[in-house]
Design a protein around this motif. Structure first.
Motif, PDB file in Angstrom:
ATOM      1  N   ALA A  40       0.828  -1.204   0.000  1.00  0.00           N
ATOM      2  CA  ALA A  40       0.000   0.000   0.000  1.00  0.00           C
ATOM      3  C   ALA A  40       0.866   1.260   0.000  1.00  0.00           C
ATOM      4  O   ALA A  40       0.591   2.230  -0.726  1.00  0.00           O
ATOM      5  CB  ALA A  40      -0.926  -0.003   1.215  1.00  0.00           C
ATOM      6  N   ILE A  41       1.908   1.272   0.818  1.00  0.00           N
ATOM      7  CA  ILE A  41       2.832   2.407   0.844  1.00  0.00           C
ATOM      8  C   ILE A  41       3.463   2.606  -0.529  1.00  0.00           C
ATOM      9  O   ILE A  41       3.595   3.739  -1.022  1.00  0.00           O
ATOM     10  CB  ILE A  41       3.929   2.185   1.909  1.00  0.00           C
ATOM     11  CG1 ILE A  41       3.330   2.217   3.313  1.00  0.00           C
ATOM     12  CG2 ILE A  41       5.028   3.241   1.784  1.00  0.00           C
ATOM     13  CD1 ILE A  41       4.306   1.828   4.418  1.00  0.00           C
ATOM     14  N   SER A  42       3.820   1.514  -1.175  1.00  0.00           N
ATOM     15  CA  SER A  42       4.500   1.586  -2.468  1.00  0.00           C
ATOM     16  C   SER A  42       3.597   2.128  -3.560  1.00  0.00           C
ATOM     17  O   SER A  42       4.043   2.927  -4.403  1.00  0.00           O
ATOM     18  CB  SER A  42       5.022   0.196  -2.857  1.00  0.00           C
ATOM     19  OG  SER A  42       5.950  -0.280  -1.908  1.00  0.00           O
ATOM     20  N   TRP A 315       0.144  -0.118  15.487  1.00  0.00           N
ATOM     21  CA  TRP A 315      -0.339   1.146  16.036  1.00  0.00           C
ATOM     22  C   TRP A 315      -1.727   1.557  15.556  1.00  0.00           C
ATOM     23  O   TRP A 315      -2.469   2.211  16.292  1.00  0.00           O
ATOM     24  CB  TRP A 315       0.650   2.264  15.693  1.00  0.00           C
ATOM     25  CG  TRP A 315       1.947   2.179  16.457  1.00  0.00           C
ATOM     26  CD1 TRP A 315       2.221   1.398  17.554  1.00  0.00           C
ATOM     27  CD2 TRP A 315       3.154   2.890  16.175  1.00  0.00           C
ATOM     28  NE1 TRP A 315       3.504   1.581  17.972  1.00  0.00           N
ATOM     29  CE2 TRP A 315       4.116   2.492  17.148  1.00  0.00           C
ATOM     30  CE3 TRP A 315       3.525   3.825  15.215  1.00  0.00           C
ATOM     31  CZ2 TRP A 315       5.409   3.009  17.173  1.00  0.00           C
ATOM     32  CZ3 TRP A 315       4.812   4.336  15.239  1.00  0.00           C
ATOM     33  CH2 TRP A 315       5.745   3.929  16.203  1.00  0.00           C
ATOM     34  N   VAL A 316      -2.100   1.229  14.318  1.00  0.00           N
ATOM     35  CA  VAL A 316      -3.346   1.772  13.780  1.00  0.00           C
ATOM     36  C   VAL A 316      -4.537   0.914  14.197  1.00  0.00           C
ATOM     37  O   VAL A 316      -4.383  -0.238  14.609  1.00  0.00           O
ATOM     38  CB  VAL A 316      -3.292   1.890  12.241  1.00  0.00           C
ATOM     39  CG1 VAL A 316      -2.115   2.741  11.813  1.00  0.00           C
ATOM     40  CG2 VAL A 316      -3.220   0.514  11.592  1.00  0.00           C
ATOM     41  N   SER A 317      -5.717   1.483  14.048  1.00  0.00           N
ATOM     42  CA  SER A 317      -6.945   0.793  14.427  1.00  0.00           C
ATOM     43  C   SER A 317      -7.273  -0.320  13.437  1.00  0.00           C
ATOM     44  O   SER A 317      -6.813  -0.298  12.286  1.00  0.00           O
ATOM     45  CB  SER A 317      -8.108   1.784  14.460  1.00  0.00           C
ATOM     46  OG  SER A 317      -8.388   2.263  13.148  1.00  0.00           O
ATOM     47  N   PRO A 318      -8.077  -1.301  13.838  1.00  0.00           N
ATOM     48  CA  PRO A 318      -8.478  -2.377  12.918  1.00  0.00           C
ATOM     49  C   PRO A 318      -9.160  -1.849  11.654  1.00  0.00           C
ATOM     50  O   PRO A 318      -8.973  -2.405  10.564  1.00  0.00           O
ATOM     51  CB  PRO A 318      -9.432  -3.219  13.761  1.00  0.00           C
ATOM     52  CG  PRO A 318      -8.979  -2.998  15.170  1.00  0.00           C
ATOM     53  CD  PRO A 318      -8.545  -1.566  15.221  1.00  0.00           C
ATOM     54  N   ALA A 319      -9.958  -0.788  11.796  1.00  0.00           N
ATOM     55  CA  ALA A 319     -10.644  -0.219  10.636  1.00  0.00           C
ATOM     56  C   ALA A 319      -9.644   0.340   9.629  1.00  0.00           C
ATOM     57  O   ALA A 319      -9.790   0.150   8.410  1.00  0.00           O
ATOM     58  CB  ALA A 319     -11.614   0.868  11.073  1.00  0.00           C
ATOM     59  N   PHE A 320      -8.618   1.014  10.144  1.00  0.00           N
ATOM     60  CA  PHE A 320      -7.604   1.576   9.251  1.00  0.00           C
ATOM     61  C   PHE A 320      -6.755   0.472   8.647  1.00  0.00           C
ATOM     62  O   PHE A 320      -6.348   0.560   7.490  1.00  0.00           O
ATOM     63  CB  PHE A 320      -6.733   2.576  10.007  1.00  0.00           C
ATOM     64  CG  PHE A 320      -5.913   3.454   9.112  1.00  0.00           C
ATOM     65  CD1 PHE A 320      -6.523   4.407   8.307  1.00  0.00           C
ATOM     66  CD2 PHE A 320      -4.534   3.324   9.054  1.00  0.00           C
ATOM     67  CE1 PHE A 320      -5.775   5.224   7.469  1.00  0.00           C
ATOM     68  CE2 PHE A 320      -3.775   4.118   8.220  1.00  0.00           C
ATOM     69  CZ  PHE A 320      -4.389   5.076   7.423  1.00  0.00           C
ATOM     70  N   GLN A 321      -6.501  -0.576   9.422  1.00  0.00           N
ATOM     71  CA  GLN A 321      -5.790  -1.734   8.883  1.00  0.00           C
ATOM     72  C   GLN A 321      -6.536  -2.321   7.688  1.00  0.00           C
ATOM     73  O   GLN A 321      -5.924  -2.673   6.673  1.00  0.00           O
ATOM     74  CB  GLN A 321      -5.628  -2.805   9.960  1.00  0.00           C
ATOM     75  CG  GLN A 321      -4.635  -2.477  11.052  1.00  0.00           C
ATOM     76  CD  GLN A 321      -4.486  -3.619  12.043  1.00  0.00           C
ATOM     77  OE1 GLN A 321      -4.761  -4.776  11.722  1.00  0.00           O
ATOM     78  NE2 GLN A 321      -4.065  -3.308  13.256  1.00  0.00           N
ATOM     79  N   LYS A 322      -7.853  -2.396   7.805  1.00  0.00           N
ATOM     80  CA  LYS A 322      -8.671  -2.942   6.730  1.00  0.00           C
ATOM     81  C   LYS A 322      -8.544  -2.084   5.465  1.00  0.00           C
ATOM     82  O   LYS A 322      -8.436  -2.618   4.349  1.00  0.00           O
ATOM     83  CB  LYS A 322     -10.126  -3.021   7.166  1.00  0.00           C
ATOM     84  CG  LYS A 322     -11.076  -3.618   6.131  1.00  0.00           C
ATOM     85  CD  LYS A 322     -12.480  -3.701   6.677  1.00  0.00           C
ATOM     86  CE  LYS A 322     -13.441  -4.278   5.634  1.00  0.00           C
ATOM     87  NZ  LYS A 322     -13.530  -3.426   4.434  1.00  0.00           N
ATOM     88  N   LEU A 323      -8.538  -0.761   5.625  1.00  0.00           N
ATOM     89  CA  LEU A 323      -8.391   0.127   4.474  1.00  0.00           C
ATOM     90  C   LEU A 323      -7.043  -0.084   3.796  1.00  0.00           C
ATOM     91  O   LEU A 323      -6.949  -0.111   2.559  1.00  0.00           O
ATOM     92  CB  LEU A 323      -8.532   1.583   4.917  1.00  0.00           C
ATOM     93  CG  LEU A 323      -9.930   2.059   5.297  1.00  0.00           C
ATOM     94  CD1 LEU A 323      -9.880   3.494   5.805  1.00  0.00           C
ATOM     95  CD2 LEU A 323     -10.871   1.967   4.093  1.00  0.00           C
ATOM     96  N   ILE A 324      -6.007  -0.256   4.606  1.00  0.00           N
ATOM     97  CA  ILE A 324      -4.672  -0.472   4.057  1.00  0.00           C
ATOM     98  C   ILE A 324      -4.606  -1.775   3.276  1.00  0.00           C
ATOM     99  O   ILE A 324      -4.076  -1.835   2.162  1.00  0.00           O
ATOM    100  CB  ILE A 324      -3.626  -0.466   5.191  1.00  0.00           C
ATOM    101  CG1 ILE A 324      -3.539   0.916   5.835  1.00  0.00           C
ATOM    102  CG2 ILE A 324      -2.252  -0.887   4.658  1.00  0.00           C
ATOM    103  CD1 ILE A 324      -2.675   0.958   7.078  1.00  0.00           C
ATOM    104  N   ILE A 325      -5.160  -2.829   3.873  1.00  0.00           N
ATOM    105  CA  ILE A 325      -5.141  -4.138   3.218  1.00  0.00           C
ATOM    106  C   ILE A 325      -5.944  -4.105   1.921  1.00  0.00           C
ATOM    107  O   ILE A 325      -5.552  -4.695   0.900  1.00  0.00           O
ATOM    108  CB  ILE A 325      -5.691  -5.232   4.156  1.00  0.00           C
ATOM    109  CG1 ILE A 325      -4.885  -5.291   5.455  1.00  0.00           C
ATOM    110  CG2 ILE A 325      -5.682  -6.587   3.464  1.00  0.00           C
ATOM    111  CD1 ILE A 325      -3.416  -5.534   5.279  1.00  0.00           C
ATOM    112  N   ASP A 326      -7.080  -3.408   1.939  1.00  0.00           N
ATOM    113  CA  ASP A 326      -7.894  -3.291   0.719  1.00  0.00           C
ATOM    114  C   ASP A 326      -7.134  -2.554  -0.384  1.00  0.00           C
ATOM    115  O   ASP A 326      -7.176  -2.956  -1.546  1.00  0.00           O
ATOM    116  CB  ASP A 326      -9.202  -2.567   1.033  1.00  0.00           C
ATOM    117  CG  ASP A 326     -10.191  -3.442   1.790  1.00  0.00           C
ATOM    118  OD1 ASP A 326      -9.949  -4.661   1.878  1.00  0.00           O
ATOM    119  OD2 ASP A 326     -11.202  -2.900   2.292  1.00  0.00           O
ATOM    120  N   LEU A 327      -6.457  -1.464   0.002  1.00  0.00           N
ATOM    121  CA  LEU A 327      -5.676  -0.723  -0.991  1.00  0.00           C
ATOM    122  C   LEU A 327      -4.574  -1.598  -1.570  1.00  0.00           C
ATOM    123  O   LEU A 327      -4.335  -1.593  -2.779  1.00  0.00           O
ATOM    124  CB  LEU A 327      -5.071   0.532  -0.349  1.00  0.00           C
ATOM    125  CG  LEU A 327      -4.131   1.359  -1.244  1.00  0.00           C
ATOM    126  CD1 LEU A 327      -4.861   1.842  -2.483  1.00  0.00           C
ATOM    127  CD2 LEU A 327      -3.553   2.538  -0.463  1.00  0.00           C
TER     128      LEU A 327
END
Length: 402
Positions: A40-42, A315-327
Motif C-alpha cells: 500500500a505504501i509503495s 499502532w493503527v486501528s483495525p478499521a484503518f488496517q482494513k483500508l490499508i489491506i484493501d488498498l
C-alpha cells in the motif's frame, strides 16, 4: 547481518526433512500482512512520483519546486519495493515446496492468466488511446508493428516497464528457486549476489550493450529482487531484525537498525539533493552517481519501510488496517489504470492565479488518479466477470460479487 545466519543448511531449509513435515510447514505458513502494508505504501509512492512528474519538469523557478522535487525523488523507492515484494511472495510460498513440474505449471498458468494477459490488454488500451489522440492516420500495419515493438520492451506507456520487468523475473524465478533449493548455502549469499549481478549489468551496459531502455531489463533491479528472495526464505529469522519491539533492542539488533536508518536518511538526502541540482541547473553528474544513489536509497528504503509496516499494523486501528489491506489488494489494478486518469486531469490546467493554486492542482491530480482508479476497479470487479483481463487477478474479497 549475514554472520547471524551462518548455521548449517538444515536450520534454514531442511534438505533432510521428511515430506510430511515439509507439507506441514508449507500449510502452516502465516499470511504476512505487513507486506500488504508495504504494498500500500509503495502504490501511494508510485502515485506521488507520477503526480509530481510535470511539476519537476517545469516551473523550476517556483517557490514550490524544491518541495515537488523532494517528493518526487523520495518516492522513487516504489518500483524496487514492488520487485522486492514480488520476490518475497514467490520465495516465501515456494521455497519449501517440492520443485515439481506440476507446481511450476501451476505457477506459470497463474502468471500467464493474471499478469501476461492483462499486460498485453492494458498495453493495447494505452497504445490505441495514444494513436487516436496523437497520430490517428497511422497505417494499420505500421501501427501493429509499432505496438509489437513497444510490447516487447514495456514501453506501450511509460509505467508499463515495471510489469514487463515482472514478467522477466517470473521467467527467471524457477531457475533461481531450484538453484537455492539445491544449493542452500548460495541462498545465504543472495543479497551480495544480487548487488554483484546488478552492478555487473550496469557496467556491461555502460561500456558494451549501450541499451537505451536499461530500466526495462530485470537485471537493473536484481539487488531488491534477491533481497526479497533472502527475506522470503529466511523470514522466520528475519522478523527479529524487522520488528522494532523491546526484544529487537535488547538483543542488540537495534544498533543495526540505527545504522540502517542513518544510511537511509543520508542516501535520501543525497539522492534527492542530486536530482534537485540537476533539475534546477540542467547539469548532470556522472551516471554512476545516480545509479549508486538510487541503489543505496531504494535498498535501504525497502528495509526501513518494511520496519515501518510492522509498526503501522501495531499502532493503527483495525478499521484503518482494513483500508490499508484493501488498498494493497487493489494496488496492481491501480498501478495499471491510474496514469489514464492523471493524463486526462492534466489536459485542463488552470491559470494558477494566485500561485498557491498550483500545489493544490498537483495534489488534486494525486487524489483524482487514486480516487478514480479505485472507483473504476471496484465497479469493474463487482459487475464485470472478465475484469481480470484488463486489471489482473480479482482480489479474494470481491469474488462472486458480479
Amino acid at each position: 547481518m549475514l554472520n547471524s545466519f551462518r548455521h548449517k543448511a538444515s536450520d534454514f531449509y531442511g534438505i533432510d526433512i521428511g515430506e510430511a513435515e515439509r507439507k506441514d510447514r508449507v500449510a502452516s505458513k502465516e499470511t504476512v500482512q505487513e507486506m500488504a502494508v508495504l504494498r500500500a505504501i509503495s502504490i501511494l509512492a508510485v502515485l506521488m512520483v507520477h503526480a509530481t512528474s510535470s511539476a519537476v519538469s517545469a516551473e523550476t523557478g517556483s517557490s514550490y519546486f524544491g518541495l515537488f522535487s523532494f517528493l518526487n525523488s523520495i518516492s522513487m523507492f516504489c518500483v524496487p519495493a514492488f520487485i522486492f515484494l514480488t520476490s518475497f511472495v514467490l520465495f516465501y510460498n515456494y521455497y519449501e515446496q517440492p520443485f515439481t513440474a506440476k507446481n511450476m505449471m501451476t505457477f506459470f498458468k497463474k502468471r500467464f492468466t493474471y499478469i501476461l494477459i492483462p499486460y498485453v490488454m492494458i498495453s493495447l488500451f494505452y497504445f490505441v488511446y495514444r494513436q487516436v489522440t496523437v497520430d490517428p492516420n497511422l497505417d494499420i500495419g505500421d501501427a501493429a508493428l509499432a505496438f509489437a515493438g513497444k510490447l516487447s520492451n514495456g514501453t506501450a506507456y511509460f509505467h508499463l516497464y515495471y510489469v514487463f520487468i515482472g514478467i522477466q523475473l517470473y521467467l527467471l524465478f524457477p531457475f533461481l528457486l531450484l538453484l537455492f533449493q539445491k544449493r542452500p548455502h548460495l541462498a545465504k549469499w543472495a543479497i551480495p549476489i544480487g548487488f554483484a549481478v546488478q552492478w555487473a549489468f550496469y557496467a556491461a551496459n555502460r561500456y558494451i550493450f549501450l541499451l537505451s531502455s536499461k530500466g526495462s531489463v530485470s537485471l537493473t533491479y536484481f539487488a531488491p529482487f534477491l533481497l526479497g528472495a533472502f527475506v522470503g526464505i529466511y523470514f522466520d529469522k528475519m522478523k527479529g531484525w524487522l520488528i522494532l519491539d523491546r526484544g529487537h533492542w535488547r538483543s542488540g539488533k537495534g544498533y543495526a537498525s540505527i545504522a540502517l536508518w542513518i544510511v537511509w536518511l543520508g542516501s535520501a538526502a543525497g539522492f534527492s539533493g542530486m536530482w534537485y541540482v540537476t533539475r534546477v541547473t540542467g547539469e548532470w553528474y556522472e551516471s554512476v552517481w545516480y545509479e549508486a544513489g538510487y541503489n543505496v536509497f531504494t535498498f535501504s528504503s525497502i528495509l526501513v519501510m518494511t520496519q515501518i509496516s510492522f509498526l503501522v499494523l501495531k499502532w493503527v486501528s483495525p478499521a484503518f488496517q482494513k483500508l490499508i489491506i484493501d488498498l494493497a489488494s487493489l494496488s496492481f489494478g491501480v498501478y495499471l489504470i491510474h496514469p489514464f486518469f492523471l493524463m486526462i486531469y492534466k489536459l485542463y490546467p488552470p491559470d494558477f492565479n494566485p500561485l498557491w493554486e498550483y500545489p493544490l492542482w498537483i495534489a488534486g491530480g494525486y487524489g483524482v488518479s487514486l480516487g478514480c482508479s479505485l472507483l473504476v476497479l471496484l465497479a469493474a470487479y463487482r459487475t464485470v466477470k472478465g475484469a481480470w483481463i484488463l486489471f489482473g487477478k480479482v482480489p479474494a474479497k470481491f469474488h462472486g460479487q458480479h
